[in-house]
Design a protein around this motif. Structure first.
Motif, PDB file in Angstrom:
ATOM      1  N   TRP A  51     101.148 -35.186 110.337  1.00 23.01           N
ATOM      2  CA  TRP A  51     102.205 -36.055 110.221  1.00 23.01           C
ATOM      3  C   TRP A  51     102.532 -36.948 111.628  1.00 23.01           C
ATOM      4  O   TRP A  51     102.908 -38.048 111.444  1.00 23.01           O
ATOM      5  CB  TRP A  51     103.653 -35.392 109.847  1.00 23.01           C
ATOM      6  CG  TRP A  51     103.740 -35.115 108.254  1.00 23.01           C
ATOM      7  CD1 TRP A  51     103.583 -33.835 107.734  1.00 23.01           C
ATOM      8  CD2 TRP A  51     103.971 -36.238 107.456  1.00 23.01           C
ATOM      9  NE1 TRP A  51     103.780 -34.122 106.290  1.00 23.01           N
ATOM     10  CE2 TRP A  51     103.897 -35.410 106.188  1.00 23.01           C
ATOM     11  CE3 TRP A  51     104.123 -37.487 107.620  1.00 23.01           C
ATOM     12  CZ2 TRP A  51     104.254 -35.863 104.994  1.00 23.01           C
ATOM     13  CZ3 TRP A  51     104.418 -38.232 106.389  1.00 23.01           C
ATOM     14  CH2 TRP A  51     104.460 -37.471 105.098  1.00 23.01           C
ATOM     15  N   ILE A 112      96.696 -43.728  99.109  1.00 18.69           N
ATOM     16  CA  ILE A 112      97.541 -42.601  99.431  1.00 18.69           C
ATOM     17  C   ILE A 112      97.674 -42.103  97.863  1.00 18.69           C
ATOM     18  O   ILE A 112      97.805 -41.029  97.678  1.00 18.69           O
ATOM     19  CB  ILE A 112      98.621 -43.348 100.197  1.00 18.69           C
ATOM     20  CG1 ILE A 112      98.175 -43.512 101.561  1.00 18.69           C
ATOM     21  CG2 ILE A 112      99.852 -42.212  99.874  1.00 18.69           C
ATOM     22  CD1 ILE A 112      99.334 -44.222 102.294  1.00 18.69           C
ATOM     23  N   LEU A 113      98.288 -43.228  97.005  1.00 18.91           N
ATOM     24  CA  LEU A 113      98.494 -42.787  95.674  1.00 18.91           C
ATOM     25  C   LEU A 113      97.318 -42.255  94.792  1.00 18.91           C
ATOM     26  O   LEU A 113      97.674 -41.415  93.967  1.00 18.91           O
ATOM     27  CB  LEU A 113      99.012 -43.843  94.874  1.00 18.91           C
ATOM     28  CG  LEU A 113     100.309 -44.714  95.308  1.00 18.91           C
ATOM     29  CD1 LEU A 113     100.607 -46.124  94.660  1.00 18.91           C
ATOM     30  CD2 LEU A 113     101.285 -43.880  95.602  1.00 18.91           C
ATOM     31  N   THR A 116      95.949 -38.781  98.195  1.00 21.37           N
ATOM     32  CA  THR A 116      96.964 -38.216  98.931  1.00 21.37           C
ATOM     33  C   THR A 116      97.910 -37.542  97.889  1.00 21.37           C
ATOM     34  O   THR A 116      98.239 -36.230  97.981  1.00 21.37           O
ATOM     35  CB  THR A 116      97.603 -38.764  99.913  1.00 21.37           C
ATOM     36  OG1 THR A 116      96.463 -39.283 100.709  1.00 21.37           O
ATOM     37  CG2 THR A 116      98.497 -38.089 100.709  1.00 21.37           C
ATOM     38  N   THR A 117      98.836 -38.386  97.268  1.00 25.03           N
ATOM     39  CA  THR A 117      99.612 -37.673  96.284  1.00 25.03           C
ATOM     40  C   THR A 117      99.071 -37.570  94.832  1.00 25.03           C
ATOM     41  O   THR A 117      99.714 -36.908  93.999  1.00 25.03           O
ATOM     42  CB  THR A 117     100.833 -38.647  95.953  1.00 25.03           C
ATOM     43  OG1 THR A 117     100.410 -40.044  95.883  1.00 25.03           O
ATOM     44  CG2 THR A 117     101.193 -38.826  97.697  1.00 25.03           C
ATOM     45  N   THR A 119      99.246 -39.598  92.366  1.00 21.96           N
ATOM     46  CA  THR A 119      99.909 -40.337  91.521  1.00 21.96           C
ATOM     47  C   THR A 119      99.214 -41.314  90.525  1.00 21.96           C
ATOM     48  O   THR A 119      99.492 -41.238  89.316  1.00 21.96           O
ATOM     49  CB  THR A 119     101.084 -41.316  92.347  1.00 21.96           C
ATOM     50  OG1 THR A 119     101.658 -40.418  93.268  1.00 21.96           O
ATOM     51  CG2 THR A 119     101.939 -41.971  91.162  1.00 21.96           C
ATOM     52  N   GLU A 126      95.198 -30.535  93.199  1.00 22.54           N
ATOM     53  CA  GLU A 126      95.934 -30.067  94.427  1.00 22.54           C
ATOM     54  C   GLU A 126      95.225 -29.168  95.502  1.00 22.54           C
ATOM     55  O   GLU A 126      94.641 -28.156  94.791  1.00 22.54           O
ATOM     56  CB  GLU A 126      97.322 -29.532  94.281  1.00 22.54           C
ATOM     57  CG  GLU A 126      98.097 -29.453  95.289  1.00 22.54           C
ATOM     58  CD  GLU A 126      98.547 -30.640  96.016  1.00 22.54           C
ATOM     59  OE1 GLU A 126      98.546 -30.704  97.443  1.00 22.54           O
ATOM     60  OE2 GLU A 126      99.023 -31.567  95.303  1.00 22.54           O
TER      61      GLU A 126
END
Length: 207
Positions: A51, A112-113, A116-117, A119, A126
């Motif tokens: 982070w 990212i979508l 990482t996520t 989406t 996961e």
């Protein structure tokens, strides 16, 4: 502009090095992804190091975008009337910096979508980054988006590195050839490194 750009360049070098671990198989790549979440342990809590890196990167991206906007406004104020005759003495990379930056910015959101996520990634699993990378680059649209974005990254790095050197006072007439060769080399290596992953998936080298 220069400092934020060099910060992102350092991230790209580290990122492509991590991406290339995909060629050593799922255990190696997934192990690297796990290390990213535990780096700094036991001093840092789980994912604190990751982070921290993300925050630095976000600050660099925002600073770069704001600086680009401010510089463009300054240029317009300096010469509100366009030149009558336009001579294209600048390189293609220089002329496409603005659009390249927009493409890269949109790609960051997509990336990212996607990985990482999960989406926008229907087959996202996961905790299984290797499998997610292979799944993404098994789709035509995943490859098209990534390849276009990496071409934009390469052009951006090519011009940006040389421009940053001039801004920070490193460049001069004697060093210009070396700096341009370094910029070209960095851009080529980064682009080839990033592009090699989807190409490897498409050709079955990575599966």
């Amino acid at each position: 502009m220069a400092v934020s750009g060099l910060t992102m360049l350092a991230y790209l070098v580290a990122h492509v090095a991590g991406n290339l671990k995909v060629f050593f198989g799922p255990e190696e790549f997934n192990g690297y992804a796990h290390w990213l979440r535990t780096m700094g342990a036991p001093v840092l809590h789980h994912e604190w190091g990751l982070w921290a890196a993300r925050i630095v990167l976000v600050v660099a991206v925002v600073a770069h975008a704001v600086s680009a906007y401010q510089l463009s406004r300054r240029d317009l104020r300096a010469r509100p009337t366009a030149y009558v005759h336009k001579r294209r003495r600048s390189s293609y990379a220089t002329r496409t910096m603005r659009w390249g930056g927009i493409i890269v910015g949109l790609f960051i959101v997509w990336h990212i979508l996607d990985l990482t996520t999960g989406t926008v990634h229907p087959g996202f699993q996961e905790g299984r980054p290797y499998e997610n990378v292979v799944d993404t680059f098994s789709t035509w649209y995943g490859n098209v988006i990534y390849l276009v974005a990496m071409a934009a990254v390469g052009l951006h790095v090519r011009h940006g590195f040389w421009s940053a050197a001039q801004t920070l006072g490193v460049g001069n007439a004697r060093r210009e050839r070396v700096l341009k060769a370094t910029a070209n080399g960095l851009a080529l290596l980064l682009t080839a490194g990033f592009v090699s992953v989807p190409v490897a998936v498409m050709t079955g080298v990575v599966s």
